[in-house]
Design a protein around this motif. Structure first.
Motif, PDB file in Angstrom:
ATOM      1  N   ASN A 189     -11.741 -16.799  75.318  1.00  0.00           N
ATOM      2  CA  ASN A 189     -11.577 -16.818  76.911  1.00  0.00           C
ATOM      3  C   ASN A 189     -11.287 -15.511  77.365  1.00  0.00           C
ATOM      4  O   ASN A 189     -11.899 -15.069  78.606  1.00  0.00           O
ATOM      5  N   GLU A 190     -10.152 -14.860  76.860  1.00  0.00           N
ATOM      6  CA  GLU A 190      -9.552 -13.849  77.796  1.00  0.00           C
ATOM      7  C   GLU A 190     -10.845 -12.598  77.552  1.00  0.00           C
ATOM      8  O   GLU A 190     -10.793 -11.665  78.444  1.00  0.00           O
ATOM      9  N   THR A 191     -11.433 -12.445  76.632  1.00  0.00           N
ATOM     10  CA  THR A 191     -12.272 -11.390  76.109  1.00  0.00           C
ATOM     11  C   THR A 191     -13.512 -11.688  77.367  1.00  0.00           C
ATOM     12  O   THR A 191     -13.989 -10.491  77.724  1.00  0.00           O
ATOM     13  N   LEU A 192     -13.844 -12.741  77.499  1.00  0.00           N
ATOM     14  CA  LEU A 192     -14.949 -12.908  78.425  1.00  0.00           C
ATOM     15  C   LEU A 192     -14.374 -12.744  79.803  1.00  0.00           C
ATOM     16  O   LEU A 192     -15.126 -12.303  80.635  1.00  0.00           O
ATOM     17  N   LEU A 193     -13.366 -13.242  80.171  1.00  0.00           N
ATOM     18  CA  LEU A 193     -12.720 -12.811  81.555  1.00  0.00           C
ATOM     19  C   LEU A 193     -12.587 -11.599  81.746  1.00  0.00           C
ATOM     20  O   LEU A 193     -12.957 -10.910  82.854  1.00  0.00           O
ATOM     21  N   LYS A 194     -12.180 -10.609  80.877  1.00  0.00           N
ATOM     22  CA  LYS A 194     -12.091  -9.402  80.846  1.00  0.00           C
ATOM     23  C   LYS A 194     -13.274  -8.517  81.141  1.00  0.00           C
ATOM     24  O   LYS A 194     -13.541  -7.631  81.696  1.00  0.00           O
ATOM     25  N   ALA A 195     -14.521  -9.209  80.474  1.00  0.00           N
ATOM     26  CA  ALA A 195     -15.836  -8.855  80.512  1.00  0.00           C
ATOM     27  C   ALA A 195     -16.327  -8.930  82.006  1.00  0.00           C
ATOM     28  O   ALA A 195     -16.712  -7.824  82.668  1.00  0.00           O
ATOM     29  N   PHE A 196     -15.916  -9.878  82.780  1.00  0.00           N
ATOM     30  CA  PHE A 196     -16.223 -10.105  84.105  1.00  0.00           C
ATOM     31  C   PHE A 196     -15.330  -9.247  84.987  1.00  0.00           C
ATOM     32  O   PHE A 196     -15.758  -8.574  86.076  1.00  0.00           O
ATOM     33  N   LEU A 243     -22.630 -11.068  79.760  1.00  0.00           N
ATOM     34  CA  LEU A 243     -22.156 -11.828  78.699  1.00  0.00           C
ATOM     35  C   LEU A 243     -22.657 -11.032  77.385  1.00  0.00           C
ATOM     36  O   LEU A 243     -22.404 -10.848  76.375  1.00  0.00           O
ATOM     37  N   ASN A 244     -24.207 -10.665  77.585  1.00  0.00           N
ATOM     38  CA  ASN A 244     -24.783  -9.959  76.644  1.00  0.00           C
ATOM     39  C   ASN A 244     -24.709  -8.585  76.408  1.00  0.00           C
ATOM     40  O   ASN A 244     -24.545  -7.942  75.183  1.00  0.00           O
ATOM     41  N   GLN A 245     -24.047  -8.088  77.526  1.00  0.00           N
ATOM     42  CA  GLN A 245     -23.310  -6.261  77.247  1.00  0.00           C
ATOM     43  C   GLN A 245     -22.403  -6.391  76.429  1.00  0.00           C
ATOM     44  O   GLN A 245     -22.004  -5.605  75.751  1.00  0.00           O
ATOM     45  N   ASN A 246     -21.509  -7.609  76.324  1.00  0.00           N
ATOM     46  CA  ASN A 246     -20.250  -7.545  75.618  1.00  0.00           C
ATOM     47  C   ASN A 246     -20.579  -8.338  74.202  1.00  0.00           C
ATOM     48  O   ASN A 246     -19.633  -8.827  73.458  1.00  0.00           O
ATOM     49  N   GLY A 247     -21.755  -8.290  73.718  1.00  0.00           N
ATOM     50  CA  GLY A 247     -22.196  -8.947  72.767  1.00  0.00           C
ATOM     51  C   GLY A 247     -21.916 -10.505  72.379  1.00  0.00           C
ATOM     52  O   GLY A 247     -22.111 -11.164  71.249  1.00  0.00           O
ATOM     53  N   ILE A 248     -22.070 -10.972  73.251  1.00  0.00           N
ATOM     54  CA  ILE A 248     -22.127 -12.856  73.495  1.00  0.00           C
ATOM     55  C   ILE A 248     -23.411 -13.175  73.893  1.00  0.00           C
ATOM     56  O   ILE A 248     -24.056 -12.984  75.026  1.00  0.00           O
ATOM     57  N   THR A 249     -23.928 -14.080  73.076  1.00  0.00           N
ATOM     58  CA  THR A 249     -25.228 -14.578  73.196  1.00  0.00           C
ATOM     59  C   THR A 249     -25.095 -16.267  73.702  1.00  0.00           C
ATOM     60  O   THR A 249     -24.251 -16.896  73.067  1.00  0.00           O
ATOM     61  N   LEU A 250     -25.919 -16.731  74.439  1.00  0.00           N
ATOM     62  CA  LEU A 250     -25.744 -17.999  75.020  1.00  0.00           C
ATOM     63  C   LEU A 250     -26.684 -19.070  74.025  1.00  0.00           C
ATOM     64  O   LEU A 250     -27.620 -18.407  73.701  1.00  0.00           O
ATOM     65  N   VAL A 299     -20.540  -9.291  94.264  1.00  0.00           N
ATOM     66  CA  VAL A 299     -18.866  -9.550  94.186  1.00  0.00           C
ATOM     67  C   VAL A 299     -18.391 -10.328  93.296  1.00  0.00           C
ATOM     68  O   VAL A 299     -18.841 -11.441  93.093  1.00  0.00           O
ATOM     69  N   VAL A 300     -17.579  -9.768  92.273  1.00  0.00           N
ATOM     70  CA  VAL A 300     -17.041 -10.439  91.387  1.00  0.00           C
ATOM     71  C   VAL A 300     -15.525 -10.662  91.582  1.00  0.00           C
ATOM     72  O   VAL A 300     -14.801  -9.645  91.431  1.00  0.00           O
ATOM     73  N   ASN A 301     -15.182 -11.608  91.658  1.00  0.00           N
ATOM     74  CA  ASN A 301     -13.688 -12.198  91.798  1.00  0.00           C
ATOM     75  C   ASN A 301     -13.118 -12.822  90.881  1.00  0.00           C
ATOM     76  O   ASN A 301     -13.798 -14.017  90.277  1.00  0.00           O
ATOM     77  N   ARG A 302     -11.792 -12.643  90.287  1.00  0.00           N
ATOM     78  CA  ARG A 302     -11.224 -13.316  89.062  1.00  0.00           C
ATOM     79  C   ARG A 302      -9.924 -14.041  89.757  1.00  0.00           C
ATOM     80  O   ARG A 302      -9.161 -13.221  90.156  1.00  0.00           O
TER      81      ARG A 302
END
Length: 169
Positions: A21-28, A162-169, A39-42
């Motif tokens: 999950n940290e990898t995904l959060l860092k991608a955003f 997600l796709n830019q970071n090599g993650i596929t749904l 606008v992206v807020n975390r």
């Protein structure tokens, strides 16, 4: 992004991902400044994606993502499309007022009926509250329908990140 029920005003989805999950959060986090389209807020495990102020309309949706760790290298992405929280609160306030008035008029009508007095006016107001409730409901569904394309843009942006970071749904 099909919904199983057309009555849903705030569509939700859930995806299991084979990534921490940290990898995904860092991608955003990385997309915050790399693009100007959204606008992206975390905040902690929550990511909010919305349109910039100049592109927003009254019905513009936002996408709320919650990315929870579900295993060592797996996570669960919960998504929720919804209107601006101010708009949602306003609609809930209006619904609350309509229900409160309906209950008050029904008590007044019952009291007049039990006292064998005229109660047609109270029944008319109760009927008016039902009509107002339907108007509020259909206004919400029309708002959702008018923002369907924007919901797709938000969902596509999420998939792109997600796709830019090599993650596929």
């Amino acid at each position: 992004m099909p919904t199983t029920n057309d009555i849903v005003l705030r569509p939700r989805f859930k995806v299991e991902l084979n990534e921490n999950n940290e990898t995904l959060l860092k991608a955003f986090d990385a997309t915050k400044k790399a693009q100007g389209e959204f606008v992206v807020n975390r905040i902690d495990d929550h990511v909010f994606i919305k349109f910039p102020k100049e592109k927003q309309t009254f019905w513009s949706p936002q996408l709320h993502l919650e990315i929870n760790e579900s295993g060592t290298n797996t996570s669960t992405l919960h998504g929720l499309f919804g209107p601006n929280p101010t708009v949602w609160t306003m609609f809930m306030f209006f619904h609350f007022i309509v229900v409160g008035l309906f209950i008050a008029f029904s008590i007044w009508a019952y009291t007049n009926w039990s006292l064998e007095k005229e109660y047609a006016i109270q029944l008319s107001f109760m009927f008016l509250m039902i009509i107002i409730w339907f108007v509020l409901y259909f206004a919400g569904t029309i708002g959702k329908a008018s923002s369907k394309n924007e919901m797709h843009y938000l969902h596509d942006f999420m998939n792109k990140v997600l796709n830019q970071n090599g993650i596929t749904l």
